[in-house]
Design a protein around this motif. Structure first.
Motif, mmCIF file in Angstrom:
data_model
loop_
_atom_site.group_PDB
_atom_site.id
_atom_site.type_symbol
_atom_site.label_atom_id
_atom_site.label_comp_id
_atom_site.label_asym_id
_atom_site.label_seq_id
_atom_site.Cartn_x
_atom_site.Cartn_y
_atom_site.Cartn_z
ATOM 1 N N LEU A 154 24.915 -26.931 9.868
ATOM 2 C CA LEU A 154 26.091 -26.437 9.156
ATOM 3 C C LEU A 154 25.775 -26.485 7.669
ATOM 4 O O LEU A 154 25.446 -27.550 7.131
ATOM 5 C CB LEU A 154 27.322 -27.291 9.477
ATOM 6 N N THR A 155 25.888 -25.352 7.000
ATOM 7 C CA THR A 155 25.405 -25.248 5.622
ATOM 8 C C THR A 155 26.492 -25.282 4.564
ATOM 9 O O THR A 155 26.187 -25.367 3.369
ATOM 10 C CB THR A 155 24.595 -23.948 5.456
ATOM 11 N N ASP A 156 27.766 -25.225 4.971
ATOM 12 C CA ASP A 156 28.845 -25.239 3.979
ATOM 13 C C ASP A 156 28.899 -26.602 3.300
ATOM 14 O O ASP A 156 28.931 -27.636 3.976
ATOM 15 C CB ASP A 156 30.184 -24.938 4.670
ATOM 16 N N ALA A 157 28.942 -26.606 1.989
ATOM 17 C CA ALA A 157 28.911 -27.869 1.245
ATOM 18 C C ALA A 157 30.291 -28.496 1.111
ATOM 19 O O ALA A 157 30.395 -29.688 0.784
ATOM 20 C CB ALA A 157 28.306 -27.638 -0.142
ATOM 21 N N GLU A 158 31.352 -27.732 1.353
ATOM 22 C CA GLU A 158 32.710 -28.240 1.140
ATOM 23 C C GLU A 158 33.445 -28.508 2.446
ATOM 24 O O GLU A 158 33.982 -29.593 2.663
ATOM 25 C CB GLU A 158 33.508 -27.242 0.289
ATOM 26 N N ASP A 159 33.488 -27.502 3.354
ATOM 27 C CA ASP A 159 34.260 -27.632 4.594
ATOM 28 C C ASP A 159 33.440 -27.147 5.787
ATOM 29 O O ASP A 159 33.714 -26.074 6.357
ATOM 30 C CB ASP A 159 35.563 -26.830 4.504
#
Length: 916
Positions: free
Chosen positions: A45-50
């Protein structure tokens, strides 16, 4: 998994190739009540926030891994603990899952602390008994079914295993790192095949290259470092941060008390700047002696951290020579030079010379102690950095901070893109202009980032470990070290040897050689725990007996020990012979017949096979034997010598009569001051005096000189090299005084004579004389200067010796230069016929090869050779080739002078004979 068999240089090597998990990469998982990570899958999973939105993710297999590429473990646990299920249960670290750092992100797997990632097997191809090995435990007391039985294994991804020969972790030791995939070894390498006695398994952490020097929790987390050390061993790894303990000095921290009990670590640092007196301050030899303790930990170990690479290279050379495991090399680099190419070149040179991946454990763009030209702008005294070694307080200096940031950026690029740089950790305490974190005031609680600090914090470094630079230790067999004791009463030699190859030794061959023959195997020991051997000797057979141990190693290669040479004199009340002896080594002589009291022993001059000046000395003289050394002068730098031929003579103390020759033998003390020695009884004519030093109280070579020989005595003194300033200690010497004439000893002819005055000069002014028209088949030759016409330290050598004459010269030591004129001397000499049964080897050379007759007069025959192609060479005692012939089995030796000769067949097999 696909298994490939490779043939390299005739060796069959089994290599396992593994199918990696399938990889699914997506920004996030959204609006899924139960997303199950598929088996054998890595979900990134590459999303840094959510990365998880209104969803639950389930991990139901140990081979299903969940990655958060841009979120640290502590944040993942805080935000998504309730969104991740492990086999249907809520996520609980170490209870039902493992949460680890992965670069600058996180990986979660359904492994617990009880997980057993290593399975070992007692047969190749995973056959036989299979046993799972637990984490952290020292498996150094393996059950009988596994001890030295393991032949294949499987190691799960995410773990590191150290396997070693010895139960304490030494011997051949190798670290296996399963960082990307399982490691399955169906055919284990020969060094470990059925030799494993030690196993330790660790968690592997996927840290990035970027680390932090120091133990501050805030600093290491603020800088987004993924590993740290604190010059000790008082902490442990934590979620998202790997701790690396360090043995910083030779005394601390303790292995048993501090380092070895740590569990959640996998690496070990060693000896902080041993090349600096104010740090570890250790010699290379002390570090090397402690290194087995490093290996016993089972951790992946790094070299001592140095700034002096000469120290480092010497350490690595000695570690390699001892087959010690060093998995990576550690350096410190406070280089103000900011040209990236020069940084790279300097580090690449270390890598090239050590052949190891590199950790740069401390570094910065110069330091306040290195005298760099910068900073020289504002924010501190001109030419300084504005702060002491631990003072990171002060005003922001934009000019210097900008300079620091720009140069740091270039060097970080070198670190991150260089494939063989494994880790780096910047040092913060070099003053505020070079600092990463500073305080605006000393009592300010909060630290703030400098411009360079912001760069370091935001830098996303690649994964540290690069399997392309895995260190696979190579084991070179180490030669056994052989020693012995001899019982002259039982005529029994007891051999013993040490062997640091441990379980990589398969057997020992006991080798024996007599005189100039060849080594023959007399026994074999297959139980390598036995390192002793007793052999019966016959001291009534004079000459040299040599022993050696041939080690047969794990791969069939061999390594020979040092040679043990033992000399036996002929039996009799008076014992003498010729010996072939290598300079510089002390050699043990045993008397063929034990004397009633300590005898007097003298040696003659040596031959001139080696050109360097030498002297004779004896120590440990008893009624049973003595030690002898043909010793080079201190200034001589030569390290390789050929055997010299020299005669010796042992006689009881007192008066003797040999035909018309009167003789007295005695001993006396001597110093560098001339002193008088009186004979027990005055001679009727002036005798010839021969001397040899018989104690060894000095650390430097000396020679005994005499002068003013009369019927009642002589004067004697020690001489040493001119450049040796130490005072000569008191020594003892043997002397034998004989009147000129002819006679017999033990039924053999003896002639004693003297040269005219002032005849024996330097090599350019040699003196040749005959033995008063007497002829000797096999002469023992003695000569001694009877005068001291100059104060130059000198000894005698002979450059030619036959059965009828000799050529001798006076050789001076030249430590202070050779400008002084060497004055010629008067020399006394003695020749004795040696029994033909001594000093020569058997007529048998090897196998069916024999020489006859021996002694020979006109024709020498050799049986058992190829008469069409055998190459025969004959050498005199000076090493000069006198006959060379290819083909045939008979040789005309009638033109040779009487004496002793060496015969060489096809450049390998050697024998000896006497020419009448």
């Amino acid at each position: 998994m696909k298994k490939v068999l490779l043939f390299i240089s005739g060796l069959l090597i089994s290599v396992s190739i593994h199918a990696q998990n399938q990889v699914i990469t997506q920004g996030s998982v959204s609006d899924q009540a139960s997303y199950i990570v598929p088996v054998n899958t890595d979900l990134h999973l590459t999303d840094a926030e959510d990365p998880i939105v209104n969803s639950t993710i389930s991990i139901n297999s140990e081979d299903s891994w969940l990655f958060f590429d841009k979120m640290k473990p502590l944040i993942v646990l805080e935000k998504y603990k309730s969104n991740i299920l492990i086999n249907g249960q809520a996520l609980e670290e170490d209870i039902n899952c493992r949460i680890s750092v992965y670069g600058h992100g996180t990986v979660i797997m359904s492994h617990t602390d009880a997980y057993k990632p290593l399975q070992v097997f007692t047969e190749q191809n995973y056959g036989g008994e299979g046993t799972w090995m637990s984490l952290y435990e020292y498996h150094n007391n393996l059950p009988a079914g596994l001890e030295n039985k393991i032949r294949s294994f499987k190691l799960k991804r995410g773990y590191m295993a150290t396997l070693a020969n010895s139960p304490d972790g030494t011997g051949y030791s190798r670290v296996f790192v399963a960082d990307r995939e399982d490691i399955n070894i169906p055919v284990i390498q020969s060094e470990l095949d059925q030799t494993i006695s030690y196993i330790r398994v660790f968690r592997w952490e996927w840290v990035s290259k970027k680390g932090w020097c120091g133990g501050s929790y805030n600093q290491r987390h603020l800088t987004n470092s993924t590993w740290y050390y604190d010059w000790g061993a008082g902490k442990n790894s934590e979620m998202g941060m790997e701790y690396v303990p360090e043995r910083i000095t030779q005394w601390w921290p303790g292995f048993e008390t501090d380092i070895n009990p740590l569990n959640k670590v996998s690496h070990l640092l060693s000896f902080n700047e041993p090349d600096h007196w104010e740090q570890a301050n250790m010699s290379v030899d002390i570090a090397i002696e402690q290194w087995p303790q490093m290996m016993k930990s089972g951790l992946r170990v790094g070299s001592p951290a140095t700034t002096d690479f000469k120290w480092l290279y010497e350490f690595m050379e000695k570690a390699n020579a001892r087959n010690y495991r060093v998995d990576y090399v550690v350096i410190h680099a406070y280089w103000g030079e900011t040209d990236p190419q020069r940084w790279y070149n300097s580090i690449a040179e270390v890598h090239r010379k050590t052949k190891r991946p590199i950790w740069i454990k401390e570094w910065n763009i110069g330091a306040h102690w290195t005298g760099e030209w910068w900073p020289n702008r504002t924010g501190g005294p001109e030419g300084s950095d504005g702060g002491g070694p631990n003072d990171n307080t002060g005003p922001a200096d934009n000019a210097n901070q900008t300079y620091m940031r720009d140069n740091l950026k270039r060097i970080l690029n070198v670190m991150d893109t260089c494939s063989f740089i494994e880790r780096y950790s910047i040092y913060n305490w070099v003053g505020y202009n070079r600092a990463i974190l500073i305080k605006s005031e000393k009592d300010e609680p909060e630290e703030t980032f400098t411009l360079a600090g912001e760069l370091y914090r935001d830098n996303v470094a690649p994964l540290a470990y690069n399997p392309d630079y895995e260190v696979i230790p190579q084991w070179d067999l180490i030669a056994p070290v052989l020693s012995y004791t001899y019982d002259p009463v039982k005529e029994e030699i007891s051999l013993s040897w040490s062997d640091s190859n441990q379980e990589l030794s398969r057997s020992y061959n006991i080798l024996k050689k007599v005189n100039n023959g060849k080594y023959e195997k007399i026994d074999e020991i297959t139980n390598t725990s036995t390192k002793k051997y007793t052999s019966k000797l016959n001291a009534s057979d004079p000459g040299k007996v040599s022993y050696a141990i041939q080690l047969i190693g794990y791969n069939g290669e061999t390594s020979a020990s040092n040679e043990i040479d033992i000399f036996f004199t002929p039996e009799g009340k008076i014992q003498y012979d010729n010996v072939s002896i290598k300079p510089t080594d002390w050699k043990k002589f045993y008397f063929g017949s034990i004397f009633e009291e300590n005898p007097l022993v003298i040696f003659g001059p040596s031959s001139y096979v080696n050109k360097d000046a030498m002297t004779n000395r004896i120590k440990s003289l008893t009624k049973e034997g003595f030690d002898f050394q043909l010793n080079k002068w201190n200034y001589v730098t030569t390290s390789t010598f050929r055997d010299e031929t020299i005669s010796y003579f042992a006689i009881p103390a007192g008066s003797h009569q040999f035909g018309n020759i009167q003789a007295q033998a005695a001993s006396a003390s001597v110093t560098s001051v001339w002193k008088a020695v009186n004979f027990s009884t005055a001679f009727e004519t002036v005798p010839i005096v021969f001397t040899t030093q018989t104690t060894n109280n000095s650390s430097f070579p000396q020679t005994v000189r005499i002068r003013n020989v009369t019927k009642t005595g002589f004067e004697v003194a020690l001489q040493k090299e001119e450049k040796v300033t130490a005072t000569s200690p008191r020594e003892y010497f043997s002397y034998v005084a004989l009147t000129p004439g002819t006679g017999t000893i033990n039924g053999k002819k003896i002639v004693v004579g003297i040269t005219p005055d002032n005849t024996v000069g330097s090599y350019a002014k040699q003196y040749q004389f005959s033995f008063n028209e007497d002829s000797f088949i096999n002469p023992a030759f003695f000569a001694g200067m009877q005068t001291t016409n100059d104060n130059i330290t000198s000894t005698l050598r002979y450059s030619a010796l036959t059965g009828t004459n000799a050529r001798i010269f006076k050789q001076r030591e030249v430590s202070a230069g050779a400008s002084a004129t060497v004055q010629p001397e008067q020399v006394g000499w003695m020749v004795i016929e040696i029994d033909q049964n001594t000093s020569i080897s058997s007529n048998k050379i090897s196998g069916d090869i024999q020489i006859y007759p021996n002694p020979a007069t006109e024709i020498l025959y050799i049986s058992g050779i190829d008469q069409n192609s055998a190459n025969i060479e004959i050498f005199n005692l000076l090493g000069n080739k006198v006959i060379s012939q290819t083909g045939g089995n008979s040789f005309d030796v009638s033109g040779l002078s009487s004496g002793f000769y060496i015969l060489l067949i096809n450049g390998k097999q050697s024998g000896s004979f006497i020419k009448k």
